[in-house]
Scaffold this motif. Structure first.
Motif, PDB file in Angstrom:
ATOM      1  N   ARG A  64      37.233 -95.554  13.253  1.00  0.00           N
ATOM      2  CA  ARG A  64      35.995 -96.182  13.745  1.00  0.00           C
ATOM      3  C   ARG A  64      35.678 -95.539  15.111  1.00  0.00           C
ATOM      4  O   ARG A  64      36.226 -95.939  16.125  1.00  0.00           O
ATOM      5  CB  ARG A  64      36.186 -97.692  13.882  1.00  0.00           C
ATOM      6  N   LYS A  65      34.817 -94.555  15.074  1.00  0.00           N
ATOM      7  CA  LYS A  65      34.573 -93.737  16.272  1.00  0.00           C
ATOM      8  C   LYS A  65      33.718 -94.419  17.340  1.00  0.00           C
ATOM      9  O   LYS A  65      33.597 -93.913  18.440  1.00  0.00           O
ATOM     10  CB  LYS A  65      33.970 -92.402  15.857  1.00  0.00           C
ATOM     11  N   ASN A  66      33.148 -95.583  17.020  1.00  0.00           N
ATOM     12  CA  ASN A  66      32.356 -96.297  18.021  1.00  0.00           C
ATOM     13  C   ASN A  66      33.167 -97.311  18.815  1.00  0.00           C
ATOM     14  O   ASN A  66      32.632 -97.968  19.709  1.00  0.00           O
ATOM     15  CB  ASN A  66      31.149 -96.982  17.369  1.00  0.00           C
ATOM     16  N   TYR A  84      40.389 -90.945  23.144  1.00  0.00           N
ATOM     17  CA  TYR A  84      40.599 -89.898  22.141  1.00  0.00           C
ATOM     18  C   TYR A  84      39.419 -88.957  21.925  1.00  0.00           C
ATOM     19  O   TYR A  84      39.621 -87.795  21.581  1.00  0.00           O
ATOM     20  CB  TYR A  84      40.962 -90.536  20.791  1.00  0.00           C
ATOM     21  N   LYS A  85      38.206 -89.459  22.092  1.00  0.00           N
ATOM     22  CA  LYS A  85      37.019 -88.659  21.791  1.00  0.00           C
ATOM     23  C   LYS A  85      37.023 -87.358  22.601  1.00  0.00           C
ATOM     24  O   LYS A  85      37.301 -87.358  23.795  1.00  0.00           O
ATOM     25  CB  LYS A  85      35.752 -89.461  22.109  1.00  0.00           C
ATOM     26  N   GLY A  86      36.710 -86.264  21.910  1.00  0.00           N
ATOM     27  CA  GLY A  86      36.606 -84.973  22.567  1.00  0.00           C
ATOM     28  C   GLY A  86      37.935 -84.262  22.776  1.00  0.00           C
ATOM     29  O   GLY A  86      37.958 -83.123  23.234  1.00  0.00           O
ATOM     30  N   LYS A  87      39.034 -84.915  22.447  1.00  0.00           N
ATOM     31  CA  LYS A  87      40.346 -84.286  22.602  1.00  0.00           C
ATOM     32  C   LYS A  87      40.713 -83.581  21.301  1.00  0.00           C
ATOM     33  O   LYS A  87      40.297 -83.973  20.223  1.00  0.00           O
ATOM     34  CB  LYS A  87      41.415 -85.333  22.941  1.00  0.00           C
ATOM     35  N   GLU A  88      41.519 -82.541  21.432  1.00  0.00           N
ATOM     36  CA  GLU A  88      42.000 -81.844  20.253  1.00  0.00           C
ATOM     37  C   GLU A  88      43.217 -82.599  19.719  1.00  0.00           C
ATOM     38  O   GLU A  88      44.261 -82.636  20.356  1.00  0.00           O
ATOM     39  CB  GLU A  88      42.369 -80.412  20.612  1.00  0.00           C
ATOM     40  N   LEU A  89      43.041 -83.213  18.559  1.00  0.00           N
ATOM     41  CA  LEU A  89      44.086 -84.050  17.980  1.00  0.00           C
ATOM     42  C   LEU A  89      44.472 -83.533  16.600  1.00  0.00           C
ATOM     43  O   LEU A  89      43.597 -83.199  15.801  1.00  0.00           O
ATOM     44  CB  LEU A  89      43.590 -85.497  17.839  1.00  0.00           C
ATOM     45  N   SER A  90      45.757 -83.507  16.329  1.00  0.00           N
ATOM     46  CA  SER A  90      46.221 -83.151  14.990  1.00  0.00           C
ATOM     47  C   SER A  90      46.014 -84.365  14.078  1.00  0.00           C
ATOM     48  O   SER A  90      45.774 -85.475  14.549  1.00  0.00           O
ATOM     49  CB  SER A  90      47.702 -82.771  15.023  1.00  0.00           C
ATOM     50  N   PRO A 125      45.224-100.469  15.845  1.00  0.00           N
ATOM     51  CA  PRO A 125      44.755-100.662  14.471  1.00  0.00           C
ATOM     52  C   PRO A 125      43.281-101.027  14.337  1.00  0.00           C
ATOM     53  O   PRO A 125      42.708-100.847  13.260  1.00  0.00           O
ATOM     54  CB  PRO A 125      45.670-101.759  13.917  1.00  0.00           C
ATOM     55  N   LYS A 126      42.645-101.474  15.410  1.00  0.00           N
ATOM     56  CA  LYS A 126      41.212-101.751  15.266  1.00  0.00           C
ATOM     57  C   LYS A 126      40.406-100.470  15.095  1.00  0.00           C
ATOM     58  O   LYS A 126      39.234-100.515  14.751  1.00  0.00           O
ATOM     59  CB  LYS A 126      40.687-102.625  16.395  1.00  0.00           C
TER      60      LYS A 126
END
Length: 113
Positions: A58-60, A68-74, A86-87
């Motif tokens: 849920r990106k909002n 987390y937004k904009g970070k390089e995540l595996s 978990p939300k």
């Protein structure tokens, strides 16, 4: 057995639960904010859904935007983020044997009943 990963505070999740209740079939409610899925369980859900982990986020949510937004995540990082918060997990998720859907819109649940 049919399972619904449910958050009672979410209108779409409540609508999904109503569809299951109306179906007359037996199902199990998993309150995933309290009974947080394990990493293995979440990977299995993602596999059943046929999506990438980022598609279950849920990106909002404020925590996603701030941490987390904009970070390089595996993919593993994204799954870990959902377990720690978990939300961030999209809802409701309904699993029926080897089929799964995200109940958005809730009517999509009928596809696997």
């Amino acid at each position: 057995m049919i399972k619904i990963y449910h958050n009672n505070r979410c209108r779409k999740s409540r609508e999904g639960l109503q569809i299951l209740e109306d179906s007359g079939k037996d199902f199990q409610i998993i309150k995933y904010l309290e009974d947080i899925p394990s990493k293995e369980e979440l990977k299995k859900i993602i596999n059943l859904l046929g999506i990438k982990p980022i598609e279950l986020v849920r990106k909002n949510e404020a925590i996603w935007k701030s941490d987390y937004k904009g970070k390089e995540l595996s993919e593993d990082d994204i799954i870990s983020a959902m377990i720690q918060n978990p939300k961030l997990i999209e809802r409701p998720i309904v699993i029926n044997n080897d089929k799964a859907v995200i109940g958005r819109p809730p009517e999509s649940i009928n596809e696997i009943l």
